[in-house]
Scaffold this active site. Structure first.
Site, mmCIF file in Angstrom:
data_model
loop_
_atom_site.group_PDB
_atom_site.id
_atom_site.type_symbol
_atom_site.label_atom_id
_atom_site.label_comp_id
_atom_site.label_asym_id
_atom_site.label_seq_id
_atom_site.Cartn_x
_atom_site.Cartn_y
_atom_site.Cartn_z
ATOM 1 C CE LYS A 186 75.227 59.526 21.395
ATOM 2 N NZ LYS A 186 76.785 59.035 21.916
ATOM 3 C CB SER B 210 71.915 58.901 24.033
ATOM 4 O OG SER B 210 73.330 60.020 24.453
ATOM 5 N NE ARG C 233 81.015 57.084 30.797
ATOM 6 C CZ ARG C 233 80.438 57.794 31.678
ATOM 7 N NH1 ARG C 233 81.149 58.345 32.551
ATOM 8 N NH2 ARG C 233 79.326 58.196 31.165
ATOM 9 C CG ASP D 171 75.123 56.833 24.468
ATOM 10 O OD1 ASP D 171 74.036 57.520 24.624
ATOM 11 O OD2 ASP D 171 76.039 57.321 23.795
ATOM 12 N N GLY D 172 74.731 55.466 28.039
ATOM 13 C CA GLY D 172 75.202 55.724 28.300
ATOM 14 C C GLY D 172 74.522 54.938 29.764
ATOM 15 N N GLY D 173 76.109 54.537 30.601
ATOM 16 C CA GLY D 173 75.623 53.612 31.890
ATOM 17 C C GLY D 173 75.864 52.312 31.405
ATOM 18 N NE ARG E 152 79.567 65.674 25.693
ATOM 19 C CZ ARG E 152 78.774 66.496 24.630
ATOM 20 N NH1 ARG E 152 78.153 67.475 25.281
ATOM 21 N NH2 ARG E 152 78.453 65.819 23.480
ATOM 22 C CG HIS F 255 74.659 64.044 23.975
ATOM 23 N ND1 HIS F 255 74.882 63.103 23.073
ATOM 24 C CD2 HIS F 255 73.979 64.629 23.427
ATOM 25 C CE1 HIS F 255 74.608 63.702 21.808
ATOM 26 N NE2 HIS F 255 73.672 64.354 22.490
#
Length: 248
Positions: free
Chosen positions: A120, A142, A199, A175-177, A147, A144
């Protein structure tokens, strides 16, 4: 350390390496902290020392795991020793990066397990291709959550280039959004085999527990199915980049 200043004097030291080792000792101290004291009787002050214990991460944020919850995979692991740096060394390159994983660590991990290994945090096509050539089982595209470096491109922006580099058959997750069914559709169209949701599941869990998470996943699936129907792509295999409008 306290410094004594006369009128109109200021602290002007620029510190490139904040962590310094005390001469003749293994003790390290922060050198980028200073304090100015305004004393009612400055003539009576002969100097002194102020010792500050710095705390990082969870301690600084005041976060604690709830009772009965623990990181079981780290339970018996001793804390990592802190690097002792020379004044000319970097806390980033000789400090934190000294503990960073390397490609060789992935080879070691392959020898320890027969489980699938997905890497990842890949954002560059060359890195994704290297993962594939090492015989690993997939990549999670990703950044992350931005961040690490806030000016990175989003995962979905780099996804098409990574898919082109590794070919059609190598497993790619993203992943992400991912917050709506249309987000899932776009990721699949641009080359992802699957997506990861973070999230939104935490929000659903906080609001309604396990049933909240189940409801969230159902909503995502239904939104994806509605998008597929309205876009004229009745199966997952029909979802390609040609179904997307990229603008002028």
């Amino acid at each position: 350390m306290f410094n004594r200043y006369e009128a109109d004097e200021t602290y002007g030291l620029h510190v490139d390496n904040a962590i310094r080792r005390v001469t003749g000792s293994s003790v390290t101290v922060r050198a980028d902290l200073s304090a100015t004291l305004f004393l009612s009787d400055p003539e009576g002050y002969d100097g002194g020392e102020l010792q500050i214990e710095d705390s990082f991460g969870a301690q600084r944020a005041g976060f604690e795991l709830p009772p009965g919850v623990e990181a079981v995979n780290l339970k018996d692991r001793p804390p990592l020793p802190r690097a002792v740096l020379e004044p000319h060394q970097s806390i980033v390159f000789q400090g934190m990066m000294g503990e960073a994983p390397r490609w060789e660590d992935l080879h070691w991990l392959q020898r320890q397990t027969e489980l699938p290994i997905l890497v990842k945090g890949i954002q560059h096509p060359a890195d994704a291709l290297r993962v594939a050539e090492m015989g690993l089982d997939g990549v999670v595209v990703s950044n992350h959550g931005g961040r690490g470096l806030d000016c990175l491109p989003s995962a979905i922006e780099v996804l098409p280039r990574i898919r082109a580099a590794v070919g059609e058959d190598f497993p790619l997750l993203l992943d992400g959004g991912i917050e709506r069914g249309t987000d899932v559709y776009k990721a699949l169209a641009l080359g992802a085999d699957a997506v990861m949701v973070g999230r939104p599941q935490i929000w659903a869990l906080a609001v309604a527990g396990a049933l909240g998470v189940a409801h969230l996943l159902r909503v995502l699936r239904e939104e994806l199915e509605v998008t597929m129907a309205l876009a004229g792509t009745p199966t997952i295999a029909d979802i390609t980049a040609e179904a997307l409008f990229s603008g002028p």
